[in-house]
Design an enzyme around this catalytic site. Structure first.
Site, PDB file in Angstrom:
ATOM      1  N   HIS A 189       0.953  -1.430   0.029  1.00 50.28           N
ATOM      2  CA  HIS A 189       0.075  -0.114   0.017  1.00 50.28           C
ATOM      3  C   HIS A 189       0.724   1.293   0.200  1.00 50.28           C
ATOM      4  O   HIS A 189       0.415   2.384  -0.520  1.00 50.28           O
ATOM      5  CB  HIS A 189      -1.065  -0.060   1.492  1.00 50.28           C
ATOM      6  CG  HIS A 189      -1.716  -1.167   1.466  1.00 50.28           C
ATOM      7  ND1 HIS A 189      -2.728  -1.319   0.532  1.00 50.28           N
ATOM      8  CD2 HIS A 189      -1.545  -2.331   2.396  1.00 50.28           C
ATOM      9  CE1 HIS A 189      -3.247  -2.504   0.855  1.00 50.28           C
ATOM     10  NE2 HIS A 189      -2.608  -3.110   1.729  1.00 50.28           N
ATOM     11  N   HIS A 218       5.871   6.300   7.227  1.00 46.64           N
ATOM     12  CA  HIS A 218       5.459   5.971   5.849  1.00 46.64           C
ATOM     13  C   HIS A 218       4.792   7.330   5.121  1.00 46.64           C
ATOM     14  O   HIS A 218       4.646   8.419   5.957  1.00 46.64           O
ATOM     15  CB  HIS A 218       4.244   4.817   5.697  1.00 46.64           C
ATOM     16  CG  HIS A 218       3.147   5.081   6.563  1.00 46.64           C
ATOM     17  ND1 HIS A 218       3.382   5.054   7.943  1.00 46.64           N
ATOM     18  CD2 HIS A 218       1.965   5.696   6.208  1.00 46.64           C
ATOM     19  CE1 HIS A 218       2.073   5.456   8.279  1.00 46.64           C
ATOM     20  NE2 HIS A 218       1.158   5.864   7.195  1.00 46.64           N
ATOM     21  N   HIS A 241       1.661   9.115   2.353  1.00 49.57           N
ATOM     22  CA  HIS A 241       0.487   8.787   1.464  1.00 49.57           C
ATOM     23  C   HIS A 241       0.555   9.708   0.242  1.00 49.57           C
ATOM     24  O   HIS A 241       1.329  10.801   0.531  1.00 49.57           O
ATOM     25  CB  HIS A 241      -1.058   8.971   2.189  1.00 49.57           C
ATOM     26  CG  HIS A 241      -1.045   8.107   3.361  1.00 49.57           C
ATOM     27  ND1 HIS A 241      -1.713   6.837   3.367  1.00 49.57           N
ATOM     28  CD2 HIS A 241      -0.302   7.985   4.646  1.00 49.57           C
ATOM     29  CE1 HIS A 241      -1.896   6.381   4.498  1.00 49.57           C
ATOM     30  NE2 HIS A 241      -0.916   7.091   5.368  1.00 49.57           N
ATOM     31  N   GLU A 289      -3.704  13.000   3.104  1.00 47.04           N
ATOM     32  CA  GLU A 289      -5.010  12.438   3.711  1.00 47.04           C
ATOM     33  C   GLU A 289      -5.889  13.377   4.278  1.00 47.04           C
ATOM     34  O   GLU A 289      -6.843  13.759   3.966  1.00 47.04           O
ATOM     35  CB  GLU A 289      -4.555  11.425   4.762  1.00 47.04           C
ATOM     36  CG  GLU A 289      -3.930  10.301   3.914  1.00 47.04           C
ATOM     37  CD  GLU A 289      -4.205   8.941   4.575  1.00 47.04           C
ATOM     38  OE1 GLU A 289      -3.816   8.625   5.806  1.00 47.04           O
ATOM     39  OE2 GLU A 289      -5.013   8.064   4.078  1.00 47.04           O
ATOM     40  N   HIS A 314       3.692  10.395   7.617  1.00 51.17           N
ATOM     41  CA  HIS A 314       3.084   9.944   9.100  1.00 51.17           C
ATOM     42  C   HIS A 314       4.305   9.150   9.779  1.00 51.17           C
ATOM     43  O   HIS A 314       4.897   8.124   9.334  1.00 51.17           O
ATOM     44  CB  HIS A 314       1.967   8.750   8.633  1.00 51.17           C
ATOM     45  CG  HIS A 314       0.732   9.294   8.417  1.00 51.17           C
ATOM     46  ND1 HIS A 314      -0.431   8.746   7.834  1.00 51.17           N
ATOM     47  CD2 HIS A 314       0.381  10.718   8.380  1.00 51.17           C
ATOM     48  CE1 HIS A 314      -1.144   9.691   7.542  1.00 51.17           C
ATOM     49  NE2 HIS A 314      -1.095  10.995   7.787  1.00 51.17           N
ATOM     50  N   THR A 366      -5.704   5.336   9.369  1.00 49.53           N
ATOM     51  CA  THR A 366      -6.524   5.602   8.149  1.00 49.53           C
ATOM     52  C   THR A 366      -6.259   4.511   7.280  1.00 49.53           C
ATOM     53  O   THR A 366      -6.641   4.605   6.095  1.00 49.53           O
ATOM     54  CB  THR A 366      -5.700   7.058   7.329  1.00 49.53           C
ATOM     55  OG1 THR A 366      -4.295   6.450   7.045  1.00 49.53           O
ATOM     56  CG2 THR A 366      -5.531   8.243   8.355  1.00 49.53           C
TER      57      THR A 366
END
Ligand code: BEX
Ligand code: ZN
Length: 270
Positions: A69, A97, A99, A109, A122, A204
């Site tokens: 992911h 990590h 997003h 996010e 994050h 999340t």
């Protein structure tokens, strides 16, 4: 032999996407989900916060994994700790990590007054005062604290190159690379670490446990468009089964914003 529960596949598109997560991960339909939009006209200044204390050492060995992911840099140093600010306890850095999106106009996010950034970092910490392990902490209130920084396209960020230089080893899903260089993730944070928003939310990603205190810096970090393109170069699992068998490049590994349900976002600044 007890039947191990088969891990349920989830993703960011199609029938395994965010709208259906709640079917297998009931917490995803809860009342304190993340991410949210930060409406800066409704945030409340809280003058009671002590200074945030972010003490990371840089002699930590860590491994970089492509978990299908996103990339995840796991840290196993007990010297990387977070306390102060809105936190009552001491938290230890577990992993970080990001997003991102399919282009520079989307990817974060959380949003600020409806504005979405190109990516979001994050840094995940767990409460070592209250719990014995991260696996215990992720299910409990006040178990997790996530330091968050927005990322936008701009000038090159030299600190990020220490992470991106290992991406070639983890292009494939579940690829892992050991990173044993002198790297301190504190260099990925903005200069201003006194101005932030904070609220109580959730992971999340599934299982979306409502155990997270988010601390979101106001100052945005810049990385170059080429560096953002390197994020997108990771091959990850996707719900679309391509008969071409070509690698799936990830698009949009961010969850849509969730209802605030009356929560108040506190600000450390006026
Ligand atoms: C401490 O255990 C966990 C910690 C975190 C998350 N999920 C995390 N949620 S987030 N986006 O709110 O940080 O997402 C990812 C995204 C990519 C890589 C790893 C985490 C899941 C955890 O165990 C299941
Ligand atoms: Zn995350």
């Amino acid at each position: 032999k007890s039947h191990e529960s088969k891990p349920v596949a989830w993703g960011y598109e199609g029938d395994i996407g965010p709208c259906n997560w709640h079917k297998y991960f009931p917490k995803a339909g809860g009342k304190r989900q993340s991410p949210i939009d930060i409406d800066t006209s409704a945030t409340q200044y809280d003058g009671s916060f002590k200074p945030l204390r972010i003490h990371y050492d840089s002699h930590m060995c860590s491994s970089l994994t492509n978990n299908g992911h996103t990339f995840c840099m796991s840290v196993n140093s007990d010297q990387c700790n977070l306390s102060g600010g809105p936190l009552e306890d001491k938290y230890r850095l577990l992993q970080f990590h990001c997003h991102w999106g399919s282009d520079d106009t989307k990817g974060s996010e959380h949003t600020v007054d409806g504005h979405q950034y190109a990516a979001e970092l994050h840094l995940v910490h767990w409460n070592t005062d209250k719990f014995k392990s991260a696996d215990e902490a992720i299910e409990k209130n006040q178990g997790i604290a996530v330091l968050t920084a927005f990322i936008k396209a701009g000038k090159e960020h030299r600190g990020w190159n220490h992470v991106l230089s290992h991406f070639k080893d983890i292009k494939k899903v579940q690829g892992t690379s050991t990173v044993n260089e002198d790297f301190n993730p504190k260099c990925l944070l903005p200069e201003n670490q006194t101005d932030y928003w904070t609220y109580e939310g959730s992971l999340t990603t599934p299982p979306c446990h409502e155990s997270v205190r988010f601390i979101i810096f106001k100052e945005v970090v810049e990385v170059s468009s080429e560096q953002l393109a390197q994020f997108r170069s990771l091959c990850v699992c996707s719900s679309r089964k391509r008969d071409t068998g070509e690698d799936e490049h990830l698009v949009d590994n961010f969850r849509p914003i969730q209802p605030l349900n009356g929560r108040v976002v506190k600000a450390s600044f006026q």
